[in-house]
Design an enzyme around this catalytic site. Structure first.
Site, PDB file in Angstrom:
ATOM      1  N   CYS A 144      39.195  26.370  91.683  1.00 48.51           N
ATOM      2  CA  CYS A 144      39.324  25.548  92.874  1.00 48.51           C
ATOM      3  C   CYS A 144      39.834  26.448  94.002  1.00 48.51           C
ATOM      4  O   CYS A 144      40.834  27.148  93.830  1.00 48.51           O
ATOM      5  CB  CYS A 144      40.301  24.403  92.627  1.00 48.51           C
ATOM      6  SG  CYS A 144      40.692  23.475  94.133  1.00 48.51           S
ATOM      7  N   ASP A 157      38.060  25.197  87.130  1.00 47.64           N
ATOM      8  CA  ASP A 157      37.073  24.115  87.088  1.00 47.64           C
ATOM      9  C   ASP A 157      36.040  24.491  86.034  1.00 47.64           C
ATOM     10  O   ASP A 157      35.699  25.668  85.881  1.00 47.64           O
ATOM     11  CB  ASP A 157      36.381  23.952  88.442  1.00 47.64           C
ATOM     12  CG  ASP A 157      37.283  23.337  89.488  1.00 47.64           C
ATOM     13  OD1 ASP A 157      38.033  22.412  89.140  1.00 47.64           O
ATOM     14  OD2 ASP A 157      37.236  23.780  90.641  1.00 47.64           O
ATOM     15  N   GLU A 199      16.922  39.059  83.334  1.00 51.16           N
ATOM     16  CA  GLU A 199      17.444  39.607  82.087  1.00 51.16           C
ATOM     17  C   GLU A 199      18.701  38.821  81.751  1.00 51.16           C
ATOM     18  O   GLU A 199      19.597  38.683  82.588  1.00 51.16           O
ATOM     19  CB  GLU A 199      17.727  41.104  82.277  1.00 51.16           C
ATOM     20  CG  GLU A 199      18.014  41.836  80.982  1.00 51.16           C
ATOM     21  CD  GLU A 199      19.391  41.563  80.456  1.00 51.16           C
ATOM     22  OE1 GLU A 199      19.484  41.187  79.262  1.00 51.16           O
ATOM     23  OE2 GLU A 199      20.371  41.702  81.216  1.00 51.16           O
ATOM     24  N   SER A 200      18.768  38.286  80.548  1.00 53.77           N
ATOM     25  CA  SER A 200      19.798  37.297  80.211  1.00 53.77           C
ATOM     26  C   SER A 200      21.220  37.858  80.191  1.00 53.77           C
ATOM     27  O   SER A 200      22.162  37.143  80.535  1.00 53.77           O
ATOM     28  CB  SER A 200      19.474  36.613  78.882  1.00 53.77           C
ATOM     29  OG  SER A 200      19.449  37.550  77.837  1.00 53.77           O
ATOM     30  N   GLU A 217      29.926  22.283  94.686  1.00 53.30           N
ATOM     31  CA  GLU A 217      28.641  22.300  95.388  1.00 53.30           C
ATOM     32  C   GLU A 217      28.239  23.727  95.750  1.00 53.30           C
ATOM     33  O   GLU A 217      27.088  24.130  95.572  1.00 53.30           O
ATOM     34  CB  GLU A 217      28.721  21.439  96.652  1.00 53.30           C
ATOM     35  CG  GLU A 217      29.019  19.967  96.395  1.00 53.30           C
ATOM     36  CD  GLU A 217      30.501  19.613  96.290  1.00 53.30           C
ATOM     37  OE1 GLU A 217      30.808  18.405  96.312  1.00 53.30           O
ATOM     38  OE2 GLU A 217      31.357  20.510  96.171  1.00 53.30           O
TER      39      GLU A 217
END
Length: 154
Positions: free
Chosen positions: A52, A59, A75-76, A94
């Site tokens: 936060c 969060d 690429e992961s 957001e």
């Protein structure tokens, strides 16, 4: 691996540390060997964490990223490190969700991309954030993200 589509990768197979920030995180990509076929790729990050920006408290979110690749695949490992870099980053739900979606869309130039950010309650209220790059392609099977709405104990 020297003469392959993977030869430019720096992080996969190497010792890496978590980037200090999302801005410093390096996403990597490889050529899509199935670029002539429209298909969906899904990444799920059920333990995403950020901070936060007002309180510094953590969060937590369950992120689901779907994309229909064009010429590039992410690429992961680099994606995992990028998402992990938010652990010490202060931003509202957001901003985190849309920032991730836009950076991936700008970097990969996919046919289509969407991200669902299913955030756990802050102040007793869950906040879910959704972003997509354009209309969903009609010719590709893209299943529901499968994350039920937050129900608490009810």
């Amino acid at each position: 691996m020297t003469d392959s589509i993977y030869s430019e990768l720096k992080q996969l197979g190497a010792a890496t540390t978590l980037p200090e920030s999302p801005e410093r995180a390096e996403l990597e990509r490889v050529r899509n060997p199935q670029a002539d076929t429209a298909y969906n790729v899904r990444f799920t990050a059920p333990e995403f964490t950020s901070l936060c920006p007002m309180t510094g408290q953590p969060d937590f979110a369950h992120l689901v990223i779907d994309y229909v690749p064009g010429a590039w695949l992410v690429e992961s490992k680099s994606l995992k490190l990028y998402l992990g870099s938010f652990r010490n980053h202060g931003a509202f739900h957001e901003d985190c969700t849309v920032r991730i979606g836009r950076r991936l869309a700008d970097f990969l130039e996919p046919q289509w991309l969407r991200i669902g950010g299913y955030w756990y309650p802050r102040g007793g209220m869950p906040i879910d954030v959704f972003w997509q790059s354009g209309p969903m392609p009609a010719s590709v099977w893209i299943p529901d993200q499968g994350v039920p709405p937050y129900r608490g104990r009810g």
